[in-house]
Enzyme design. Sequence first.
Site, PDB file in Angstrom:
ATOM      1  N   ASP A 170       0.862  -1.163   0.000  1.00  0.00           N
ATOM      2  CA  ASP A 170       0.000   0.000   0.000  1.00  0.00           C
ATOM      3  C   ASP A 170       0.913   1.232   0.000  1.00  0.00           C
ATOM      4  O   ASP A 170       2.141   1.134   0.062  1.00  0.00           O
ATOM      5  CB  ASP A 170      -0.957  -0.025   1.207  1.00  0.00           C
ATOM      6  CG  ASP A 170      -2.159   0.870   0.981  1.00  0.00           C
ATOM      7  OD1 ASP A 170      -3.199   0.657   1.632  1.00  0.00           O
ATOM      8  OD2 ASP A 170      -2.073   1.778   0.127  1.00  0.00           O
TER       9      ASP A 170
HETATM   10  C1  GLC Z   1      -4.151   4.539  -0.112  1.00  0.00           C
HETATM   11  C2  GLC Z   1      -5.060   3.380   0.238  1.00  0.00           C
HETATM   12  C3  GLC Z   1      -5.162   2.359  -0.849  1.00  0.00           C
HETATM   13  C4  GLC Z   1      -4.988   3.027  -2.181  1.00  0.00           C
HETATM   14  C5  GLC Z   1      -3.562   3.524  -2.265  1.00  0.00           C
HETATM   15  C6  GLC Z   1      -3.282   4.260  -3.576  1.00  0.00           C
HETATM   16  O1  GLC Z   1      -3.499   5.004   1.012  1.00  0.00           O
HETATM   17  O2  GLC Z   1      -4.837   2.698   1.453  1.00  0.00           O
HETATM   18  O3  GLC Z   1      -6.432   1.715  -0.704  1.00  0.00           O
HETATM   19  O4  GLC Z   1      -5.264   2.124  -3.232  1.00  0.00           O
HETATM   20  O5  GLC Z   1      -3.218   4.344  -1.168  1.00  0.00           O
HETATM   21  O6  GLC Z   1      -4.035   5.421  -3.628  1.00  0.00           O
END
Ligand code: GLC
Length: 749
Positions: A282
């Site tokens: 993430d």
């Molecule tokens: C965010 C979220 C995730 C998302 C990623 C990219 O913090 O936790 O769900 O897909 O970053 O935006």
Amino acid sequence: MKKKITIGLGCLFLLALAACTEKSQSTDKKLETHVENLLAQMTLEEKIGQMNQISPWGEPTQIAEAVRKGEVGSILNVVDPVAINALQQVAMEESRLKIPLIIGRDVIHGFKTIFPIPLGQAASFDPQLVEAGARVAAIEAASVGVAWTFAPMIDIARDPRWGRIAESLGEDSYLTATLGAAMIRGFQGSDLSDPTAIAACPKHFVGYGAAEGGRDYASTFIPERTLRNVYLPPFEAAVREGAATFMTSFNDNDGVPSTGNRFILEQVLRKEWAFDGFVVSDWASVAEMIAHGFCKDGKEAAEKAVNAGVDMEMVSGLYVAHVKELLAEGKIRMETIDNAVRNILRVKFRLGLFEQSHIDTEAPSVFYAEAHLAKAKEAAVASAILLKNEGDFLPLTDQIKTIAVVGPMADAPHDQLGTWVFDGDKNYTRTPLKALQEEYGDRIRILYAPGTAYSRDRATDGIAAAVAIARQADVVLAFVGEEAILSGEAHSLADLNLQGAQSELIAAVAKTGTPVVTLVMAGRPLTIERDAEASRAVMYHFHPGTMGGPAIADLLFGKAVPGGKLPVTFPRTVGQIPIYHSHNNTGRPYQGNETLLDGIALEAGQTSLGNTSFYLDAGNDPLYPFGYGLSYTTFEYGNLSISADRLRPTDELTVTFEVTNTGKYDATEVAQLYVQDCFGSVTRPVKELKRFARVALKAGEKKTVSFTLPVQELAFYTIDMQKKVEPGDFNLWVGPNSRDGLQTTFVVE
Ligand code: GLC
């Protein structure tokens, strides 16, 4: 729309491959051969580059240079097709090995045409509709060059204080698994190399929704057995559905951050499930293992993430900074790096990215196509949940001559879309106020006074105007709820009452004696007991998206009949959380007849209240149970029968029952089947959803419904951590929700 133009001679032989990329075993061998051929040509730096995902920073020329040098495998959050074409051109023509980028974006519930938030779509209990919504999102996103969405979010969510419950498909493992698989089908289509297909990314692996206190990013403490029985099944279903990628979660579970958790990423995902796509972290979750206190510095974070099985690092840049050195120090093996790159290349081949599809920026736009808007409206209708309808007050009849529209959500084009709307344009939002004015303004007097300016607005000086129009009206439509910013990531709440002066507004207009219909638009269950008591009718719309207004207008006037069911339990008060249908019984289960606070005698004896598991001041009953939702008609369940009352583990149980539409509206009922394993080598939930079906019935019509349930689906991870069916007594219910219905029993021998 994309048209296929090959770029560079180097792609010709790959073009032949991509053109015949099917799922047949033989093609996979060809695919693997090309993966190996390409991998064998790559330098260590180029391999690490594939494992590196960046978000746009600095000047475009700087990004282009990094791409040219093979230092970037993916870019997220670029959605301008001209910019994407330019970056892909650099990757496909100017880099040494011409490996295309994979462009990622959070396309969670629509790209331009915004559907109800996933929690709302879950309320439809309609896999086909959910799939169709994801298909629309994929068509619109792919048209600008996005090839990968970070969805579906299939975290089990049982705590409405957690803002990301909005993105979830609710509290139930079976419903989440079923609808999560539907979203994957919609995003990826039947052929991942189709120009409208985008790679799915089930997230957040795993257990994120169990954040302590419902506070986002907080620790979770999920033991392996509960992980396997509740939180992992939707992700396993996602692998079976062919999800191309996975994303790790921010949380540490029992002290181990998912981004460094070898057990879930290697043992479960790869060894047990044979997942062959790639895993992305993430956002900066690799680096965040330092803050977790799991790694002392970025170098150790990179080491632990790579060795755990995180193939691609989202934006924190530690792989590029440290992997080469870690390899030299023997802390990471080349085989691990090669496997990560194989997984990434495999997905890029499957997506047909090597057959570089140049985005035709002159093609007619597919954004907000009539068919897309129609599907979004259908989803908003199916996602509406009728929670109260005293005296069949709804639908509104032609006796209604004057309507008073109040509330901060009546005309809130931005907030109606809900959270995770990066690309949707609020100017396309059709709000309830505008829809009512457009469709009924010529024959009904529609008065409007918001009362409060936005959901958090504590000012009450606007309520008088709302009261004034309520006095003139035959009905008040109170549109309340929460702004989009109060929902979603990092937006946890400790109090779930309506924010600001919304409850005062409802009480004030109700005091006029004019009947009030309260319509809630929110990203989570809210504790609306007192607001519902003041209302004749209550309809709930988990942020309904672009077409929420026309959908609500049709529902209010009976052009559509509400049929949504709650994908998540509604607490009476935040203190009851966690509260969900598939809880364990405890040794002293709540009986439902306990004496609550006001009924307790003075100087009552210590044990006089009965020692069971409940809250003196709130009881244990939810405001509304999982699976609950009313209709304008009524349904009756009858003639429940099962194919056998003694079964072996290899048998299939057929459950048959009748549903009758006993009212005067044609409507659809979501019939639900629950099972209880009465005793086992470990304690089991009091109810588990095992099947559901949407049953369309004309007024007065009766249908026989039949569910087939393989006994093997009653298997669970037992005391010895083996997944199996245990013999014993079972209860089974069919009905309109997790509380009511017909019951029978059977035995597994
Ligand atoms: C965010 C979220 C995730 C998302 C990623 C990219 O913090 O936790 O769900 O897909 O970053 O935006």
